[in-house]
Design a protein around this motif. Structure first.
Motif, short mmCIF file in Angstrom:
data_model
loop_
_atom_site.label_atom_id
_atom_site.label_comp_id
_atom_site.label_asym_id
_atom_site.label_seq_id
_atom_site.Cartn_x
_atom_site.Cartn_y
_atom_site.Cartn_z
N GLY A 250 0.80 -1.22 0.00
CA GLY A 250 0.00 0.00 0.00
C GLY A 250 0.83 1.26 0.00
O GLY A 250 0.34 2.34 0.37
N LEU A 251 2.09 1.18 -0.45
CA LEU A 251 2.98 2.34 -0.43
C LEU A 251 2.71 3.26 -1.62
O LEU A 251 2.53 2.79 -2.75
N ALA A 252 2.73 4.56 -1.36
CA ALA A 252 2.59 5.54 -2.44
C ALA A 252 3.85 5.55 -3.31
O ALA A 252 4.92 5.11 -2.88
N GLU A 253 3.73 6.05 -4.52
CA GLU A 253 4.84 6.05 -5.47
C GLU A 253 6.05 6.82 -4.94
O GLU A 253 7.19 6.48 -5.24
N ARG A 254 5.82 7.85 -4.15
CA ARG A 254 6.93 8.67 -3.71
C ARG A 254 7.74 8.05 -2.57
O ARG A 254 8.75 8.59 -2.15
N ASP A 258 15.02 5.09 1.34
CA ASP A 258 15.44 6.00 2.40
C ASP A 258 14.24 6.52 3.20
O ASP A 258 14.32 6.69 4.42
N ARG A 259 13.14 6.78 2.54
CA ARG A 259 11.96 7.29 3.25
C ARG A 259 11.34 6.20 4.11
O ARG A 259 10.83 6.48 5.20
N LEU A 260 11.38 4.96 3.64
CA LEU A 260 10.94 3.85 4.50
C LEU A 260 11.87 3.70 5.69
O LEU A 260 11.42 3.46 6.82
N PHE A 261 13.16 3.86 5.46
CA PHE A 261 14.12 3.81 6.57
C PHE A 261 13.80 4.88 7.61
O PHE A 261 13.81 4.60 8.82
N ASN A 262 13.54 6.10 7.16
CA ASN A 262 13.25 7.19 8.09
C ASN A 262 12.07 6.87 9.00
O ASN A 262 12.07 7.22 10.18
N LEU A 263 11.08 6.17 8.45
CA LEU A 263 9.89 5.83 9.24
C LEU A 263 10.13 4.63 10.15
O LEU A 263 9.90 4.70 11.36
N PHE A 264 10.60 3.52 9.58
CA PHE A 264 10.72 2.28 10.35
C PHE A 264 11.85 2.34 11.38
O PHE A 264 11.81 1.62 12.38
N SER A 265 12.83 3.21 11.18
CA SER A 265 13.94 3.29 12.13
C SER A 265 13.52 3.89 13.46
O SER A 265 14.29 3.90 14.41
N ASN A 266 12.27 4.37 13.57
CA ASN A 266 11.75 4.81 14.86
C ASN A 266 11.58 3.63 15.82
O ASN A 266 11.48 3.83 17.03
N TYR A 267 11.52 2.40 15.29
CA TYR A 267 11.18 1.24 16.11
C TYR A 267 12.25 0.16 16.11
O TYR A 267 12.03 -0.91 16.69
N GLY A 268 13.39 0.43 15.51
CA GLY A 268 14.46 -0.55 15.54
C GLY A 268 15.50 -0.25 14.48
O GLY A 268 15.33 0.64 13.64
N ASN A 269 16.60 -0.98 14.53
CA ASN A 269 17.65 -0.83 13.53
C ASN A 269 17.22 -1.50 12.23
O ASN A 269 16.58 -2.55 12.23
N ILE A 270 17.60 -0.91 11.12
CA ILE A 270 17.26 -1.44 9.81
C ILE A 270 18.48 -2.13 9.21
O ILE A 270 19.58 -1.55 9.19
N THR A 271 18.29 -3.34 8.73
CA THR A 271 19.37 -4.06 8.06
C THR A 271 19.37 -3.77 6.56
O THR A 271 20.34 -3.25 6.01
N ARG A 272 18.26 -4.09 5.89
CA ARG A 272 18.14 -3.79 4.46
C ARG A 272 16.68 -3.50 4.12
O ARG A 272 15.77 -3.94 4.82
N ILE A 273 16.49 -2.78 3.02
CA ILE A 273 15.15 -2.51 2.48
C ILE A 273 15.18 -2.77 0.98
O ILE A 273 16.13 -2.41 0.29
N LYS A 274 14.12 -3.42 0.50
CA LYS A 274 14.04 -3.74 -0.92
C LYS A 274 12.67 -3.38 -1.46
O LYS A 274 11.64 -3.81 -0.93
N GLY A 281 4.18 -0.70 -5.16
CA GLY A 281 3.77 -0.28 -3.83
C GLY A 281 4.05 -1.30 -2.75
O GLY A 281 3.49 -1.21 -1.65
N VAL A 282 4.94 -2.27 -3.01
CA VAL A 282 5.26 -3.32 -2.03
C VAL A 282 6.76 -3.32 -1.78
O VAL A 282 7.56 -3.19 -2.71
N SER A 283 7.14 -3.45 -0.51
CA SER A 283 8.55 -3.44 -0.14
C SER A 283 8.81 -4.46 0.96
O SER A 283 7.90 -4.81 1.73
N LEU A 284 10.06 -4.92 1.05
CA LEU A 284 10.51 -5.74 2.16
C LEU A 284 11.38 -4.88 3.07
O LEU A 284 12.23 -4.12 2.58
N VAL A 285 11.18 -4.98 4.38
CA VAL A 285 11.97 -4.25 5.36
C VAL A 285 12.52 -5.26 6.35
O VAL A 285 11.75 -5.91 7.06
N GLN A 286 13.84 -5.39 6.39
CA GLN A 286 14.47 -6.32 7.34
C GLN A 286 14.97 -5.53 8.54
O GLN A 286 15.84 -4.67 8.43
N MET A 287 14.41 -5.83 9.72
CA MET A 287 14.78 -5.15 10.95
C MET A 287 15.95 -5.87 11.63
O MET A 287 16.33 -6.97 11.25
N GLY A 288 16.50 -5.22 12.66
CA GLY A 288 17.66 -5.77 13.35
C GLY A 288 17.38 -7.08 14.06
O GLY A 288 18.25 -7.94 14.15
#
Length: 436
Positions: A250-254, A258-274, A281-288
């Motif tokens: 459900g992610l917007a085109e913009r 890096d913008r996903l990192f800015n948001l998700f890093s509020n709740y943990g360390n980020i390893t990688r984002i794809k 509109g779909v992404s994978l976010v790997q947390m610490g």
């Protein structure tokens, strides 16, 4: 434009059951309970997602009447959406009035999901939480089973009758076992009877003390007990290693890495984002780790970003492969990023983790930066409603709180402007628990 109610409040006979319309997908069961519970105990709540409607039943008729009278002159608005209410033609919710998601309002068994479980959740803990609702004539807690599924840490709690289960659900859904964590999400189960084969820290049949007793150590979801542990400190978690990777849709085109990192890093360390090539509109976010992934999912699920509600679930993938030469920026590695907020176990950021709010905490400001400059910089995306500058007691570093009109706007500002330059400093943004 939203249509007004089809009939006035007083055109039907008062009922304990309230019919709600225009209940959009962004509105949760807990949102409705928070609106209604000030008027009295809610015994049942059915969400009719396919129709954007809900049916809610109070335990007492007077509670329903008081809520309808109160809202005759005050429009109910939840998450920016006007909710229209009227007395239902039904005086009671029955087994034939079941929602499409399979919940059974008259079941005596509750399905409990525990979000953000930073502390140990055992049978004894849940027994203390759910037993206050077993006093006669409501019935007793008979069985508890704790397990893990794709949705995370869950439990089944069986009462001796449906009334006790409904009372517990109405009182506890959306509440925290401990401050700011271990949040309960409760629905009725389709099961008619729980099977317990042994009494242990993860299963208990209170009606059968002769069952075999397991001496296995209790599950550890945090390193220390709540009275000993700082809130939010990371530790062990019951999920396997494959639970640290999330799939976000459900992610917007913009939205980019890096913008996903800015948001998700509020709740943990980020390893990688794809960003997935074949799914827009779909992404994978790997947390610490898996605790941080669970926390991010608990707090950010259904958050609206750029007019699009995002959905978050555990991914079937355990890791994201490092970016290749031709990744085109669609895969990024943040393992060694200095912007990860929780690299030190004693980081004060653990104490300040907050669900998304309309107020942002701004740090790493230059000594000469004025609040007007902060407002102008963050106001590039959305108007600033209020703000104030303050100085940290230790270190004398200038910081600020900046409030926006909505949580959505504040979240978007974090995505766009966290780590952006302002008067020679890259500012840091985070959701704040504080008000201005």
């Amino acid at each position: 434009m939203q249509n007004p109610p089809s009939q006035p409040t007083g055109s039907v006979t008062p009922s304990k059951v309230i019919h709600m319309r225009n209940v959009g997908p962004e509105i949760s069961q807990n949102d409705l309970l928070q609106t209604c519970q000030p008027f009295g105990m809610v015994s049942q709540l059915i969400l009719l997602r396919s129709k954007n409607q809900a049916l809610l039943q109070f335990q007492e008729l007077t509670s329903a009447i008081q809520m309808m009278q109160y809202h005759q002159n005050q429009q109910v608005n939840i998450r920016g959406r006007n909710i229209y209410m009227q007395f239902s033609s039904h005086q009671e919710l029955t087994t034939t009035q079941q929602p499409s998601d399979g919940q059974t309002p008259t079941s005596r068994i509750l399905l409990v999901t525990i979000q953000n479980p930073l502390y140990p959740i055992t049978v004894d803990v849940l027994s203390q939480v759910f037993s206050p609702f077993e006093t006669d004539p409501r019935g007793t807690v008979e069985k508890i089973v704790i397990f893990t599924k794709q949705a995370g840490l869950q439990a089944l709690v069986q009462y001796s009758n449906p009334m006790a289960a409904a009372h517990a659900k109405g009182a506890l859904d959306g509440k925290n076992i401990y401050a700011n964590c271990c949040t309960l999400q409760i629905q009725f189960s389709n099961l008619t009877e729980l099977t317990v084969r042994e009494n242990s820290e993860k299963s208990r049949d209170f009606t059968n003390p002769t069952l075999p007793v397991s001496r296995a150590p209790p599950p550890m979801y945090g390193q220390l007990a709540p009275t000993q542990q700082m809130m939010g400190q990371p530790g062990q978690f019951p999920y396997g290693a494959d639970k640290s990777c999330l799939i976000v849709s459900g992610l917007a085109e913009r939205m980019d890495c890096d913008r996903l990192f800015n948001l998700f890093s509020n709740y943990g360390n980020i390893t990688r984002i794809k960003l997935l090539h074949n799914k827009s509109g779909v992404s994978l976010v790997q947390m610490g780790d898996n605790m941080q992934a669970n926390m991010a999912m608990s707090y950010l699920k259904s958050l609206r970003l750029f007019d699009s509600p995002i959905d978050i679930n555990y991914s079937r993938y355990s890791t994201i492969s490092p970016p290749g030469v031709n990744s085109d920026g669609r895969t990024k590695d943040y393992t060694n990023s200095p912007l990860n907020r929780f690299t030190r176990q004693d980081s004060k950021n653990f104490r300040h983790i907050s669900p998304p709010t309309a107020v942002l905490h701004v740090s790493n400001l230059a000594p000469t930066t004025a609040i007007e400059a902060v407002n102008a910089h963050l106001g590039q995306h959305a108007p600033v409603v209020a703000s104030r500058m303050f100085t940290e007691t230790q270190g004398q570093r200038k910081q600020a709180l900046v409030q926006f009109a909505t949580v959505e706007q504040a979240a978007e500002v974090i995505c766009l402007l966290h780590n952006s330059p302002l008067e020679g400093q890259n500012i840091r943004l985070a959701f704040s628990k504080n008000s201005i």
